[in-house]
Design a protein around this motif. Structure first.
Motif, PDB file in Angstrom:
ATOM      1  N   ILE A 103       0.864  -1.170   0.000  1.00  0.00           N
ATOM      2  CA  ILE A 103       0.000   0.000   0.000  1.00  0.00           C
ATOM      3  C   ILE A 103       0.904   1.225   0.000  1.00  0.00           C
ATOM      4  N   ASP A 104       0.471   2.282  -0.691  1.00  0.00           N
ATOM      5  CA  ASP A 104       1.273   3.505  -0.681  1.00  0.00           C
ATOM      6  C   ASP A 104       0.451   4.620  -0.034  1.00  0.00           C
ATOM      7  N   LEU A 105       0.703   4.833   1.253  1.00  0.00           N
ATOM      8  CA  LEU A 105      -0.041   5.870   1.968  1.00  0.00           C
ATOM      9  C   LEU A 105       0.522   7.256   1.679  1.00  0.00           C
ATOM     10  N   THR A 159      14.093 -15.055   2.546  1.00  0.00           N
ATOM     11  CA  THR A 159      12.807 -15.624   2.154  1.00  0.00           C
ATOM     12  C   THR A 159      11.659 -15.097   2.999  1.00  0.00           C
ATOM     13  N   ARG A 160      11.892 -14.011   3.731  1.00  0.00           N
ATOM     14  CA  ARG A 160      10.800 -13.467   4.531  1.00  0.00           C
ATOM     15  C   ARG A 160       9.932 -12.570   3.647  1.00  0.00           C
ATOM     16  N   VAL A 161       8.655 -12.634   3.872  1.00  0.00           N
ATOM     17  CA  VAL A 161       7.745 -11.801   3.083  1.00  0.00           C
ATOM     18  C   VAL A 161       7.105 -10.766   3.992  1.00  0.00           C
ATOM     19  N   VAL A 162       7.296  -9.515   3.665  1.00  0.00           N
ATOM     20  CA  VAL A 162       6.675  -8.425   4.416  1.00  0.00           C
ATOM     21  C   VAL A 162       5.945  -7.558   3.424  1.00  0.00           C
ATOM     22  N   LYS A 163       4.626  -7.383   3.629  1.00  0.00           N
ATOM     23  CA  LYS A 163       3.911  -6.651   2.582  1.00  0.00           C
ATOM     24  C   LYS A 163       3.607  -5.227   2.959  1.00  0.00           C
ATOM     25  N   PRO A 196       6.978  -3.290   6.680  1.00  0.00           N
ATOM     26  CA  PRO A 196       5.757  -3.270   5.879  1.00  0.00           C
ATOM     27  C   PRO A 196       5.627  -1.955   5.117  1.00  0.00           C
ATOM     28  N   SER A 197       5.087  -2.028   3.912  1.00  0.00           N
ATOM     29  CA  SER A 197       4.921  -0.808   3.121  1.00  0.00           C
ATOM     30  C   SER A 197       4.018   0.182   3.844  1.00  0.00           C
ATOM     31  N   PHE A 198       3.079  -0.347   4.632  1.00  0.00           N
ATOM     32  CA  PHE A 198       2.186   0.521   5.389  1.00  0.00           C
ATOM     33  C   PHE A 198       3.002   1.444   6.292  1.00  0.00           C
ATOM     34  N   VAL A 199       4.006   0.865   6.949  1.00  0.00           N
ATOM     35  CA  VAL A 199       4.822   1.639   7.884  1.00  0.00           C
ATOM     36  C   VAL A 199       5.771   2.576   7.130  1.00  0.00           C
TER      37      VAL A 199
END
Ligand SMILES: Nc1ncnc2c1ncn2[C@@H]1O[C@H](COP(=O)(O)OP(=O)(O)OP(=O)(O)O)[C@@H](O)[C@H]1O
Ligand SMILES: Nc1ncnc2c1ncn2[C@@H]1O[C@H](COP(=O)(O)OP(=O)(O)OP(=O)(O)O)[C@@H](O)[C@H]1O
Ligand SMILES: [Mg+2]
Ligand SMILES: [Mg+2]
Lengths: 505, 324, 335, 348
Positions: B74-76, D344-348, B125-128
């Motif tokens: 997500i791109d906030l 191999t960690r996935v962080v979205k 995270p992209s959120f952060v």
């Protein structure tokens, strides 16, 4: 004999798939019933229906003569039915005790609050049954893979204390990830369980099924095609019933031995992966199949992952086609023409929700386009269709979702993702046959063999010694992260299995 | 379905699929019909034309925000980036003239790419990450403008163009369409597009298949940033004044647009056409609520309810195993 | 613009939010005007999002709005020009409230549509509150300043006014300036930190609006300092008037928000209905401040008991002289 | 040789000790490394305190610590609720609207200067119930209709904010109930009842998180929802439960804001949401679910509140404070999850 559980005309329809087609089955008291069938023949679906996870679309299920219908696993558990799933089903951040009783009717919580003391005491009793010496409040993600499998077993055994009367225990491929010791422990438990329960046992290994079962059902395409009593059959007959062709010669012999003088494809020197592998050195010639074997945790998997660049850190030298290379990511490896089929198919190799074609073309599809950037869907589809045919991938169409294929066909689709690459020169296979039925395994081996003959080099980690000896040109044995022995020219002079085992311990 | 159609849209296999695929468009048509019913005057070309002109900044943000969402990210920071670049353009114009526009677009691309790259490197995270850059951009916009509106004289050719019309059609809307076509082609016919969908469907599997995830993430966030900057400039071309918070409120409508079109927030499912439809729906709902004369607060309530209904109807639950 | 002699049936009013007393009173004032001419008042809320008002204006104009009357709040000065130009393009007329860039005026921009800009003198607010503060602390000591959203003209003006007061009250020094974004909670948190940081040195707090002043008083109360440390605000909302009465606050600039809404609506209506011609208006009639009064302990009782009389805000009452309560033209170069 | 015999043979082969045997090992939290890893956020908090203390001597005074704790009370309540949702891997964006709605409901129903109502404690109950109801509705739409929580709660944000504005009685109601306002005013050991209330809630929430099915299943759902479903657990109930807790606590935060300021405000929730989520994540609660918890989030709140306090204390340029905050959020989260980095960690 009185039937404990009987199924009549059970069918199960998923959107677009008829998984079970009017199955009749009978489970008697104090018996172990073997269930075999090709991938996708409906075994797991049948177990899930008995275990309350799925409801049949048609047909009737009778328990002790009276019709039953389970809306949830909990209802099934109340009736004394427990299921060990094909995939591990423990939840990593819960404790062992919590996992043991998650799907059981217990009184370990009052007003929503856990009574941990009681729960842990009860868990300890279950863990003793499977000879597992771990604290019940250990989070499951701190256990080794095999320990978890034993916890799975304990999970179903705990029904003994929780439910009165006769039990039904369903094992869906419990052995595919176990070592022989653990298999023996499992079998001991199954034999003990027979005293007060009936067991359904699924496996793709005919000898195992014969060793433990009193009776065997064979499923094919969602139909019950045969029933055999122990002693009146043998593995070859079962295989034939299941696959529909002769077992002998199912894996073709190698037609041309690898050219020893051919240039080295890969040279690994002093490879060290901290905590997993130490100073491993070996070569792979072009067209050679190198089998890596060792007990679990011996480092074979780490070697594969280091070659493909997914280990977090490693040292040593890797030469590829005569040039020293540093592979630090899969894309780097792919750039060199190295492919990798990981053991964790579901998580690491398959894009769930995407089609077979999309999965097959993700890596090398652009090779069939223009300039490496623009795609040609027509050409890559043709190539994908070509491989579907060559590997006999059973799929309704190229656009079918990959996660709706059977395990073996998923594996073949994953494999063909790499085979689509014209520049692929080294393929690393990590437990590629895990969970495959014998027919699919033979197909896969034949395909691999053929590719090796065409010049593709292969590094292969297998499930059993038999597999290794059948397929490999060279076998490397790993022990505690170090190379302990190598066997050359395996196809010409087969090493005895005792020799290999000796090198492993 | 005819074989040709089946080939073009392989994912559509049943009537249900078809309905779901068309759901967002049906919602848009219904909303539009409702607006026409309330105010038939809207059907005039001039009216539609004016609506498109106003909608352009939001639409371009919706389009840009879609790419990170396709990855499951997500791109906030997009709206803050829009304000930030409007401020920077206005500040640079006296010095560099029209060249300020491409300079800022390039800068936005670089910043967006860096953002995407850092998400991978730091594994946050992209959120952060984008919440952080949201603060960063809005703080910098305040600081650089010294918290004031900066006026923009005429004679900045690219902005004059964006604010103008060609054959009566707003150039800003033409720009939206051009970006939409370009990015749609990119997603459908190039390796980058394929990798974006693969990444969204399963990042780990895509990585293990050789998809260069840092690169892909950087691309997606760079595109999002460029679109945001472009949106900021469209706004600037309409107002001719930049303010450090002028686009900040576009964040939520842009996200609503993305999701209302049927793009899954978990990644891998959806696309730009969906977003364009979703963005237009968001605009039409607001227009409808305005014309219907709902009081301000009730407009928000109505907007919220329509989002819920639209998403409930259009979410393709079959492709997302677990909804988070 | 089309000087349609036919009377408009609707007056369109744009407000920042409906969730504040100030805006509610603006709406009330405009409503009285609309009621008195039998027109409908449509209120558009943006949550201070200029884009939202743009879309709403666009939608109204798109549905056809020749000769419509708009009393509009540009959410920030960045949007003012766009709003008036759109009104002009749509053939409507518009008055604006508060926000206008320093360098444009109704007579030089969209001058056929932009009737007038009506505002309050922020410099005066800052100055008077500052001088009240100076007096309250005996001309000596440190004060802290809470600013609104930084890019907002009233915030800047009130700061300029305060600085003027400080220069005339050399013993009064500014300890710190922080941004409270007009918010109560932010005002409270920042004031807590000031109390911890400056202790007895903090002699007074200058909050640029009543919301932040409320937060400041709440923080002072926690420490038993309310009433001991003087606090000033701006707006003159009813709850702040009560605090002034109880002595917990010193002063607040009371602006007549009902009048603000009423005059903005009435002027727009007057031009749209042909009662007034834009061309006849002088600059001082097109860009002016409305009167405001500093609320202090001395006059707060009267303010609290005064009930606005709807008749005073009827169109006919205002029409006698729309500028009766104007404080004069906004000086050039200021907004 | 049959395969069965083969298995008998390598029986011996497989008994060699395995690596990483958990055997007698207990919880990771008890090992030195485990402690250090989960202490990452605390380390950043301490580091931040040290930096500010060295910049301005006033920073570590009792008065300032009180100021920090008072300012942390309301955000802490929001964050505790949010934690239950984040741990399950979902998200709740409706907080600002819910807090505003509860705030305005409370202040028009309790003794106040605008409306004639005086429900006393009943007003608190109504406001809490409203929060709970919105939370439960969020959870129901999300769990049973399978709509992404992000979008459900985003819509609910708009709806509740709109409702709060519609309920606003055109003047800010001053709260006249002395006992209620006293919550924020009467001090014990220099701290108001709000701080003790937040601390008590944290304790209760911690017990709920560790000792109840709701808490434990929350973690399980965040980590492996599919498996939890496979075990036949009614996942939806726990999801609704988590959202209801979150809604209720967010409503409480709105109520407490009213106690602090003494007037009702239909925009009371403004600025609660993103800092609340940021606090959770800074504390080590993963947005993807399954990790973290109430205590983590509390540390995160303290990090953010301390940062804001410290920036004011040290006189940083107010215009740049947002920018600094943004950078600190990124750095703090990166630092507190650094040990989790894997290829191999996935962080979205
Ligand atoms: N949830 C589901 N939705 C749709 N189709 C399904 C689902 N589960 C199973 N199937 C389909 O039902 C058929 C039977 O699958 P099942 O898992 O029972 O096979 P199996 O015999 O257990 O195979 P394996 O040996 O690979 O485990 C397959 O074609 C599969 O694709
Ligand atoms: N040794 C390591 N230990 C822990 N994490 C690591 C290590 N090396 C890399 N990582 C993390 O894994 C991520 C992926 O790194 P890698 O270089 O393998 O992939 P990539 O850069 O995404 O691939 P590509 O270069 O194809 O884009 C990095 O961003 C980093 O955060
Ligand atoms: Mg199966
Ligand atoms: Mg890399």
């Amino acid at each position: 004999m009185n039937a404990l559980l009987s199924l009549q005309n059970i069918s199960k329809r998923f959107p677009g798939v008829l998984a079970l087609d009017e199955i009749d089955m009978e489970l008697r008291q104090h018996e172990v019933l073997g269930l075999i069938g090709q991938n996708g023949s409906g075994k797991s679906t049948l177990m899930k229906i008995i275990g309350g996870l799925h409801q049949p679309s048609a047909g009737e299920m009778r328990l002790r003569g009276s019709p039953v219908r389970f809306g949830s696993p909990l209802e099934a558990a109340r009736a004394g039915i427990g299921l060990v799933h094909q995939e591990q089903s423990l939840i990593g951040n819960l404790t062992v005790a919590e996992n043991l009783f998650i799907d059981k009717p217990t009184d370990f919580s009052r007003f929503g609050f856990y009574r941990r003391g009681r729960m842990n005491d009860a868990a300890r009793i279950q863990l003793e049954k499977v000879e597992l010496d771990i604290a019940p409040d250990t989070p499951v993600d701190q256990l080794t893979f095999a320990q978890r499998q034993m916890v799975e077993l304990a999970k179903v055994l705990s029904l003994e204390e929780l439910v009165e009367g006769h039990l039904i225990v369903l094992f869906d491929e419990p052995t595919s990830v176990l070592t022989p010791t653990e298999i023996q422990a499992l079998f001991r438990q199954v034999r003990r369980l027979k005293m007060r329960s009936s067991v359904v046992f699924i496996s793709h290994r005919m000898d195992e099924v014969l060793a433990i079962s009193d009776r065997v059902y064979v499923l094919s395409d969602g139909r019950n095609v045969a029933e055999r009593v122990k002693g009146a059959t043998d593995p070859d007959e079962l295989y034939e019933l299941m696959v529909g062709r002769q077992r002998a010669g199912s894996v073709l012999p190698r037609s041309n031995p690898p050219d020893k003088k051919a240039p080295k494809r890969l040279a690994v020197r002093d490879l060290t992966v901290p905590g997993k592998v130490e100073d491993v050195t070996f070569d792979v010639a072009s067209g050679e199949i190198v089998g890596l074997i060792g007990v679990q945790g011996s480092g074979a998997e780490a070697v594969c992952r280091a070659i493909f660049g997914v280990e977090d850190s490693h040292s040593g030298h890797i030469e590829y086609e005569g040039r020293p290379v540093r592979v630090s990511s899969p894309s780097g490896a792919v750039g060199l023409g190295i492919g990798y089929v990981p053991a964790e198919r579901k998580a690491e190799a398959m894009m769930k929700g995407m089609s077979v074609c999309q999965n097959m073309t993700v890596t090398f599809g652009s090779d069939y386009g223009y300039g490496g950037l623009l795609l040609s869907k027509r050409r890559e589809r043709r190539e994908a269709a070509n491989w579907v045919e060559r590997l006999k991938i059973k799929t309704p169409s190229l656009d079918h979702r990959i996660d709706q294929l059977s395990g073996g066909n998923q594996q073949k689709a994953v494999l063909s993702k790499w085979l689509l690459g014209r520049s692929l020169r080294l393929l690393v296979l990590d437990h590629p046959t895990r969970g495959l039925d014998p027919g699919a395994r033979a197909d896969l081996f034949n395909a691999i063999r053929r590719l090796a003959e065409e010049g593709l080099s292969i590094v292969f980690v297998g499930d059993t010694l038999d597999e290794m000896v059948t397929l490999s040109d060279t076998i490397l044995v790993l022990r505690d992260g170090r190379l302990s022995q190598r066997f050359d020219d395996v196809q010409a002079k087969r090493p005895s299995e005792e020799d290999i085992v000796r090198a492993m311990v | 379905m005819t074989p040709v159609l089946a080939r073009m849209f392989p994912s559509i296999r049943s009537a249900g699929d078809l309905l779901r695929a068309c759901g967002p468009a049906i919602v848009l048509v219904l909303v539009f019909a409702a607006v026409i019913w309330i105010a038939p005057g809207i059907l005039k070309w001039r009216a539609i034309n004016a609506l498109l002109f106003d909608a352009a900044p939001l639409l371009i943000l919706v389009i840009g925000s879609t790419l990170p969402v396709l990855l499951g990210c997500i791109d906030l920071s997009a709206a803050a980036m829009a304000s930030f670049s409007a401020v920077v353009v206005a500040l640079l114009v006296p010095e560099f003239g029209s060249a300020a526009v491409p300079m800022v677009l390039a800068g936005a691309a670089g910043i967006g790419a860096a953002q995407g790259w850092l998400i991978g490197r730091l594994q946050i995270p992209s959120f952060v990450m984008t919440l952080g850059t949201l603060g960063l951009f809005s703080g910098l916009a305040l600081y650089l403008s010294n918290a004031s509106t900066v006026g923009l004289g005429p004679g900045v050719a690219p902005l004059d163009f964006l604010g103008g019309r060609t054959h009566g059609v707003p150039n800003a809307f033409l720009a939206v369409v051009a970006v939409w076509i370009f990015l749609s082609l990119l997603l459908r016919f190039t390796r980058v597009g394929r990798d974006i969908y693969a990444f969204g469907a399963s990042e780990l599997a895509a990585y293990m298949s050789g998809v260069r995830r840092d690169l892909i993430r950087s691309c997606a966030f760079a595109i999002s940033s460029i679109c945001a900057a472009l949106g900021g400039m469209m706004l600037l071309s309409q107002t001719l004044y930049s303010a450090p918070t002028m686009a900040s409120n576009l964040l939520l409508p842009a996200l609503v647009g993305v999701v209302a079109g049927g793009t899954a927030i978990s990644g891998g499912v959806g696309g730009l056409s969906a977003s364009l439809i979703g963005g237009l729906t968001a605009v039409m709902v607001r227009v409808g609520a305005t014309i219907a004369g709902l009081p301000g607060a009730a407009q928000d309530v109505a907007f919220g309810i329509i989002i819920l209904v639209a998403v409930a109807v259009t979410t393709d639950r079959t492709k997302i195993g677990i909804v988070k | 613009a089309a000087m349609a002699q036919e009377k408009p049936k609707t007056i369109y009013l744009a407000v920042g939010t409906t969730s504040s007393e100030y805006w509610q009173e603006v709406i009330w004032g405009a409503q009285q005007v609309a009621n008195s001419v039998g027109a409908k008042l449509e209120v558009y809320e943006s949550g201070f999002d200029g884009q939202k008002h743009m879309q709403q204006l666009g939608a109204i104009l798109a549905a056809g709005c020749e000769g419509c009357a708009f009393a509009w709040f540009p959410d920030s000065t960045a949007f003012t020009k766009a709003f008036v130009e759109r009104a002009e393009a749509g053939g409507a007329v518009m008055t604006t409230m508060w926000n206008r860039p320093e360098e444009i005026h109704p007579w030089d921009t969209a001058s056929d549509a932009w009737i007038a800009n009506i505002s309050f003198d922020g410099v005066d607010s800052g100055y008077q509150n500052g001088m009240a503060l100076c007096k309250a602390i005996g001309g000596k000591g440190g004060i802290a300043v809470l600013k609104g959203t930084p890019d907002n003209p009233p915030s800047k003006q009130r700061e300029i006014g305060l600085l003027k007061a400080v220069s005339e009250c050399p013993g009064m020094t500014i300890l710190d300036t922080q941004i409270g974004n007009w918010g109560q909670t932010e005002g409270q948190n920042i004031t807590r930190t000031w109390i911890a940081r400056y202790g007895d040195q903090l002699k007074g707090v200058f909050a640029q609006n009543d919301g932040m002043a409320l937060g400041t008083v709440a923080a002072l109360r926690e420490k038993g300092l309310a009433g001991k440390v003087p606090v000033t605000g701006s707006d003159g909302s009813s709850d702040v008037l009560k605090l002034i009465k109880s002595g917990e606050m010193l002063s607040s600039m009371r602006i007549s928000s009902q009048l603000h809404g009423a005059v903005a609506a009435a002027l727009a209506y007057a031009v749209a209905s042909g009662d007034l011609k834009i061309g006849d208006l002088a600059q001082a009639q097109r860009d002016f401040y409305l009167v405001q009064t500093l609320a202090t302990k001395d006059n707060v009782d009267a303010m609290l008991s005064a009930q606005p009389n709807p008749a005073d805000f009827s169109y006919d009452a205002l029409k006698k002289n729309f500028w009766a309560r104007s404080k004069g033209q906004i000086p050039v170069g200021v907004n | 040789m049959t395969q069965a015999q083969l298995h008998a043979h390598d029986t011996g082969a497989m008994v060699s000790p395995r690596r990483g045997e958990a055997g007698t090992q207990r919880r990771s939290g008890h090992t030195a490394l485990g402690v250090l890893k989960s202490a990452g956020p605390i380390v950043s908090l301490v580091a931040m305190v040290l930096v500010f203390a060295s910049l301005t001597p006033n920073f570590v005074s009792a008065a300032n610590l009180q100021a920090i704790l008072e300012s942390a009370a309301v955000p802490a309540v929001v964050t505790i609720g949010m934690t239950f949702v984040l741990v399950q891997g979902s998200i709740d964006l409706s907080g600002e609207g819910v807090a505003s709605l509860a705030n305005i409901l409370l202040s028009i129903l309790i003794a106040n200067s605008v409306t004639a109502h005086d429900l006393g404690a009943g007003a608190i109950v109504v406001a809490l119930a409203a929060g709970l109801a919105v939370g439960a509705l969020n959870g129901t739409l999300y769990a049973y209709l399978r709509m992404p929580s992000l979008i459900v709660t985003l819509a609910m944000w708009l709806i509740t904010l709109g409702l709060a504005a519609l309920l606003f009685p055109s003047r800010q109601p001053q709260i006249l109930d002395g006992g209620f306002v006293g919550l924020a005013l009467h001090k014990h050991l220099g701290l108001s009842a709000l701080v003790y209330l937040a601390a008590a809630l944290a304790l209760v929430a911690f017990i709920v998180e560790r000792r109840t099915k709701l808490g434990r299943m929350g973690f399980a759902i965040g980590a492996e929802e599919a498996l939890v479903r496979l075990a036949g657990v009614n996942v939806n109930v726990y999801k609704v439960g988590a959202f209801a807790i979150c809604g209720c606590l967010t409503g409480l935060a709105g109520i407490l804001t009213a106690a602090q300021i003494g007037v009702g405000n239909p925009l009371a929730g403004e600025g609660l949401l993103f800092p609340g989520i940021a606090a959770c994540v800074i504390g080590g609660t993963l947005l993807s679910g399954g990790r973290g918890g109430v205590l983590h989030s509390l540390v995160g709140v303290l990090v953010l509140v301390t940062l804001r306090n410290g920036l004011v204390q040290t006189g940083a340029n107010p215009l740049l404070q947002k920018a600094i905050e943004g950078v600190v959020i990124v750095v703090a989260v990166a630092a507190s999850t650094w040990h989790l980095r894997r290829k191999t960690r996935v962080v979205k």
